[in-house]
Design a protein around this motif. Structure first.
Motif, mmCIF file in Angstrom:
data_model
loop_
_atom_site.group_PDB
_atom_site.id
_atom_site.type_symbol
_atom_site.label_atom_id
_atom_site.label_comp_id
_atom_site.label_asym_id
_atom_site.label_seq_id
_atom_site.Cartn_x
_atom_site.Cartn_y
_atom_site.Cartn_z
ATOM 1 N N LEU A 110 52.079 -0.868 -68.311
ATOM 2 C CA LEU A 110 51.586 -2.163 -67.861
ATOM 3 C C LEU A 110 50.719 -2.026 -66.609
ATOM 4 C CD1 LEU A 110 52.147 -4.908 -69.176
ATOM 5 C CD2 LEU A 110 53.893 -5.309 -67.434
ATOM 6 N N THR A 111 51.055 -1.083 -65.760
ATOM 7 C CA THR A 111 50.309 -0.886 -64.513
ATOM 8 C C THR A 111 48.917 -0.307 -64.737
ATOM 9 O OG1 THR A 111 51.449 1.234 -64.285
ATOM 10 C CG2 THR A 111 52.341 -0.632 -63.045
ATOM 11 N N GLU A 112 48.610 0.135 -65.954
ATOM 12 C CA GLU A 112 47.297 0.720 -66.222
ATOM 13 C C GLU A 112 46.240 -0.322 -66.606
ATOM 14 O OE1 GLU A 112 47.537 4.995 -68.026
ATOM 15 O OE2 GLU A 112 48.952 3.714 -69.132
ATOM 16 N N ILE A 113 46.682 -1.547 -66.898
ATOM 17 C CA ILE A 113 45.740 -2.530 -67.430
ATOM 18 C C ILE A 113 44.763 -3.011 -66.370
ATOM 19 C CG2 ILE A 113 45.549 -4.833 -68.439
ATOM 20 C CD1 ILE A 113 48.123 -4.238 -69.983
ATOM 21 N N ALA A 114 45.248 -3.367 -65.190
ATOM 22 C CA ALA A 114 44.340 -3.843 -64.134
ATOM 23 C C ALA A 114 43.299 -2.786 -63.761
ATOM 24 C CB ALA A 114 45.135 -4.279 -62.905
ATOM 25 N N PRO A 115 43.699 -1.508 -63.549
ATOM 26 C CA PRO A 115 42.672 -0.494 -63.278
ATOM 27 C C PRO A 115 41.657 -0.349 -64.408
ATOM 28 C CG PRO A 115 44.834 0.336 -62.674
ATOM 29 C CD PRO A 115 45.054 -0.960 -63.401
ATOM 30 N N TRP A 116 42.132 -0.469 -65.655
ATOM 31 C CA TRP A 116 41.203 -0.383 -66.782
ATOM 32 C C TRP A 116 40.182 -1.505 -66.746
ATOM 33 C CZ3 TRP A 116 40.502 -3.825 -70.914
ATOM 34 C CH2 TRP A 116 39.656 -3.368 -71.918
ATOM 35 N N ILE A 117 40.636 -2.726 -66.454
ATOM 36 C CA ILE A 117 39.712 -3.856 -66.361
ATOM 37 C C ILE A 117 38.668 -3.610 -65.280
ATOM 38 C CG2 ILE A 117 39.527 -6.297 -65.723
ATOM 39 C CD1 ILE A 117 42.294 -6.689 -67.021
ATOM 40 N N LEU A 118 39.113 -3.149 -64.124
ATOM 41 C CA LEU A 118 38.170 -2.877 -63.025
ATOM 42 C C LEU A 118 37.159 -1.818 -63.437
ATOM 43 C CD1 LEU A 118 40.658 -2.847 -60.001
ATOM 44 C CD2 LEU A 118 39.136 -4.707 -60.706
ATOM 45 N N ASP A 119 37.641 -0.766 -64.096
ATOM 46 C CA ASP A 119 36.726 0.291 -64.539
ATOM 47 C C ASP A 119 35.700 -0.238 -65.538
ATOM 48 O OD1 ASP A 119 38.158 2.025 -62.960
ATOM 49 O OD2 ASP A 119 39.229 3.000 -64.616
ATOM 50 N N ARG A 120 36.142 -1.065 -66.487
ATOM 51 C CA ARG A 120 35.225 -1.606 -67.482
ATOM 52 C C ARG A 120 34.151 -2.488 -66.846
ATOM 53 N NH1 ARG A 120 36.032 -1.546 -73.124
ATOM 54 N NH2 ARG A 120 34.041 -2.649 -73.027
ATOM 55 N N LEU A 121 34.521 -3.174 -65.758
ATOM 56 C CA LEU A 121 33.580 -4.065 -65.084
ATOM 57 C C LEU A 121 32.765 -3.361 -63.997
ATOM 58 C CD1 LEU A 121 35.884 -7.200 -64.745
ATOM 59 C CD2 LEU A 121 33.895 -6.972 -66.252
ATOM 60 N N GLY A 122 33.031 -2.069 -63.796
ATOM 61 C CA GLY A 122 32.297 -1.330 -62.766
ATOM 62 C C GLY A 122 32.704 -1.695 -61.351
ATOM 63 N N VAL A 123 33.941 -2.166 -61.185
ATOM 64 C CA VAL A 123 34.447 -2.536 -59.859
ATOM 65 C C VAL A 123 35.239 -1.368 -59.293
ATOM 66 C CG1 VAL A 123 35.959 -4.101 -58.581
ATOM 67 C CG2 VAL A 123 34.534 -4.975 -60.456
ATOM 68 N N GLU A 124 34.941 -0.995 -58.075
ATOM 69 C CA GLU A 124 35.642 0.120 -57.439
ATOM 70 C C GLU A 124 37.110 -0.226 -57.250
ATOM 71 O OE1 GLU A 124 35.367 2.869 -53.368
ATOM 72 O OE2 GLU A 124 33.899 1.284 -53.784
ATOM 73 N N ARG A 125 37.964 0.702 -57.608
ATOM 74 C CA ARG A 125 39.397 0.474 -57.430
ATOM 75 C C ARG A 125 39.759 0.494 -55.947
ATOM 76 N NH1 ARG A 125 42.678 4.273 -61.751
ATOM 77 N NH2 ARG A 125 41.365 3.920 -63.593
ATOM 78 N N PRO A 126 40.677 -0.378 -55.522
ATOM 79 C CA PRO A 126 41.165 -0.288 -54.143
ATOM 80 C C PRO A 126 42.011 0.958 -53.968
ATOM 81 C CG PRO A 126 42.414 -1.924 -55.369
ATOM 82 C CD PRO A 126 41.280 -1.489 -56.260
ATOM 83 N N ALA A 127 42.280 1.317 -52.735
ATOM 84 C CA ALA A 127 42.942 2.585 -52.437
ATOM 85 C C ALA A 127 44.288 2.711 -53.139
ATOM 86 C CB ALA A 127 43.125 2.723 -50.921
ATOM 87 N N HIS A 128 45.054 1.611 -53.221
ATOM 88 C CA HIS A 128 46.396 1.734 -53.795
ATOM 89 C C HIS A 128 46.363 1.944 -55.309
ATOM 90 C CE1 HIS A 128 45.581 -2.608 -54.293
ATOM 91 N NE2 HIS A 128 46.367 -2.543 -55.327
ATOM 92 N N LEU A 129 45.196 1.792 -55.945
ATOM 93 C CA LEU A 129 45.086 2.041 -57.381
ATOM 94 C C LEU A 129 44.327 3.325 -57.704
ATOM 95 C CD1 LEU A 129 44.332 -1.515 -58.841
ATOM 96 C CD2 LEU A 129 46.532 -0.342 -58.667
ATOM 97 N N LEU A 130 43.890 4.042 -56.692
ATOM 98 C CA LEU A 130 43.094 5.240 -56.954
ATOM 99 C C LEU A 130 43.882 6.323 -57.659
ATOM 100 C CD1 LEU A 130 40.991 5.580 -53.668
ATOM 101 C CD2 LEU A 130 40.228 4.851 -55.933
ATOM 102 N N ARG A 131 45.182 6.327 -57.451
ATOM 103 C CA ARG A 131 46.018 7.363 -58.076
ATOM 104 C C ARG A 131 46.485 6.979 -59.467
ATOM 105 N NH1 ARG A 131 47.918 7.055 -52.883
ATOM 106 N NH2 ARG A 131 49.718 5.818 -53.539
ATOM 107 N N ALA A 132 46.118 5.771 -59.899
ATOM 108 C CA ALA A 132 46.545 5.327 -61.234
ATOM 109 C C ALA A 132 45.935 6.193 -62.299
ATOM 110 C CB ALA A 132 46.163 3.871 -61.463
ATOM 111 N N VAL A 133 46.677 6.416 -63.364
ATOM 112 C CA VAL A 133 46.190 7.218 -64.472
ATOM 113 C C VAL A 133 45.094 6.450 -65.202
ATOM 114 C CG1 VAL A 133 46.830 8.333 -66.643
ATOM 115 C CG2 VAL A 133 48.425 8.320 -64.724
#
Length: 455
Positions: A426-449
């Motif tokens: 479940l924690t991977e969905i928000a980072p995936w959305i940001l990646d698809r939209l070309g939005v830089e991940r915040p620091a606390h999500l940089l380590r997300a798979v």
């Protein structure tokens, strides 16, 4: 449920889009009881509930928003136009701006603010109707709020077909009163018309739409739709026949919404993501005749020693009750609540935050001859505490309940379909959305798979 609906409705929008989609099975690793007010912020924020700290509806989200903001806050900060409709923990709405074309908070919002202000009549109506239909659907229709909404609705995208269907629903209730329960599916239908019109007008880069009506039907009527899932079933054959189609009816309403989204996707290349924060499966096979609710919170608070200036009511999903309590009264309140017993059992109390207290009632089928609790070791009648043993009209228990596995379906005209349904945290969905939209991940999500959720 998705596969079952497609088998029942092979010509449905869901059945048409599924073979053209990429599919995963979401998994939440929650250590606490699975509840939507915990798992949805995990999905929205990309961190575990132990990290975001949102455990109940009505909690102050300001600290969580600052440390682990939801995905819609991150997309706006990146300058992307972002619309929100009904997502949990989305109150209060931000001021209208170039990146906020619309923002309608969830049905547990403490007040009816919405952006733009033309959507306030809708939100006011929905909040009032939801408050009145916690366990049993209220027979009344909120007159003044309904008239305000109807006066504005034609300019906000309400479709004639929706109004015709709703009129048919109200007429059906007059013939068969038990069908009032289906009103729960009409709240999101009304909202979706308005949401879809906002999409058409503003074409935001990212938008959310949340509905809980299918989950509500699954909780109540799993035993009617899937009686073979139980070794034994306490519901009568008549009950099962009456409510056998309720989950299908709820899914049909969802399908109407998906059909509109699917057509938009085909026309302009919009990527549609259908997801949940968890799933459901067979649970209790027994009906509920009565359930205990706190219906007079003022009386309850006074009996517990709080003055009207010491507390305020916060939104919660009945039979839960949430209070915001002036700080120095919290410890005394918790000490007294620790002595509260219903049928000899302590009442569940949580206090996630310095001034926030959540209580859970809902005790089932209590002895009608003993309508009293125990407080400070002494018997107290339910009425003196503002408690009421409510008759459950449809006798629906919780024959469906939450499980950790949910759905993640991506309909992307530019991507190859894939039905492997591999697990997706479940924690991977928000980072995936940001990646698809070309939005830089915040620091606390940089380590997300890297999820690679939809290809």
């Amino acid at each position: 449920m998705v596969d079952d609906h497609c088998a029942r409705r092979p010509d449905s929008a869901l059945a048409r889009l599924l073979p053209r989609s990429r599919q995963r099975t979401t998994v939440t690793s929650s250590r606490l009881r699975l509840n939507p007010w915990r798992t949805w912020p995990t999905l929205h924020r990309g961190v575990s509930e132990e990290t975001h700290g949102l455990e109940q509806l009505g909690q102050d989200t300001s600290e969580a928003d600052a440390r682990h903001p939801p995905v819609w806050q991150l997309t706006r900060a990146a300058g992307l136009t972002t619309g929100v409709w009904g997502s949990l923990h989305s109150w209060p709405p931000p001021p209208s701006s170039e990146t906020v074309p619309f923002h309608v908070p969830d049905v547990f919002a403490p007040s009816a603010e919405a952006e733009p202000s033309s959507l306030v009549p809708f939100q006011d109506l929905v909040l009032r109707m939801a408050r009145r239909s916690a366990r049993n659907v209220d027979r009344r229709v909120a007159g003044r709020e309904t008239l305000r909404f109807l006066a504005s609705a034609p300019f906000q995208g309400l479709r004639l077909g929706t109004m015709t269907g709703l009129t048919g629903q109200l007429l059906a209730e007059r013939r068969q009163s038990w069908k009032r329960t289906r009103r729960r599916s009409w709240h999101p239908r009304l909202g979706f018309d308005l949401f879809h019109e906002q999409l058409r007008r503003h074409r935001p880069r990212f938008a959310t739409f949340h509905t809980n009506h299918v989950a509500a039907a699954m909780h109540r009527y799993w035993a009617a739709a899937f009686p073979d899932d139980f070794d034994r079933c306490g519901y009568s054959a008549e009950w099962q026949r009456r409510y056998a189609g309720e989950i299908t009816d709820a899914m049909d309403h969802l399908d109407v919404m998906l059909d509109q989204l699917f057509r938009s996707s085909e026309r302009d290349g919009t990527v549609v993501v259908i997801t949940g924060s968890m799933g459901q499966a067979a649970a209790s096979p027994d009906p509920i005749r009565t359930q205990l609710y706190l219906t007079d919170v003022d009386r309850f608070a006074a009996r517990l020693g709080l003055s009207s200036d010491d507390w305020s009511l916060r939104p919660a999903m009945a039979p839960r009750v949430s209070l915001s309590v002036v700080g120095h009264h919290v410890s005394d309140l918790l000490a007294r609540l620790n002595t509260l017993r219903i049928a000899g059992t302590p009442v569940e109390v949580e206090s996630p935050g310095e001034s926030f207290v959540n209580l859970c009632f809902g005790q089932r089928d209590l002895d009608p001859a003993t309508e009293q609790a125990t407080l400070d070791g002494k018997p107290v009648p339910f009425a003196e505490l503002g408690l009421e043993n409510v008759k459950v009209e449809d006798e629906s228990g919780q024959s469906g309940d939450h499980v950790a596995e949910g759905i993640f379906i991506v309909v992307d005209p530019a991507a190859e379909p894939c039905a492997d349904r591999d697990e997706l945290q479940l924690t991977e969905i928000a980072p995936w959305i940001l990646d698809r939209l070309g939005v830089e991940r915040p620091a606390h999500l940089l380590r997300a798979v890297g999820a690679q959720a939809g290809g």
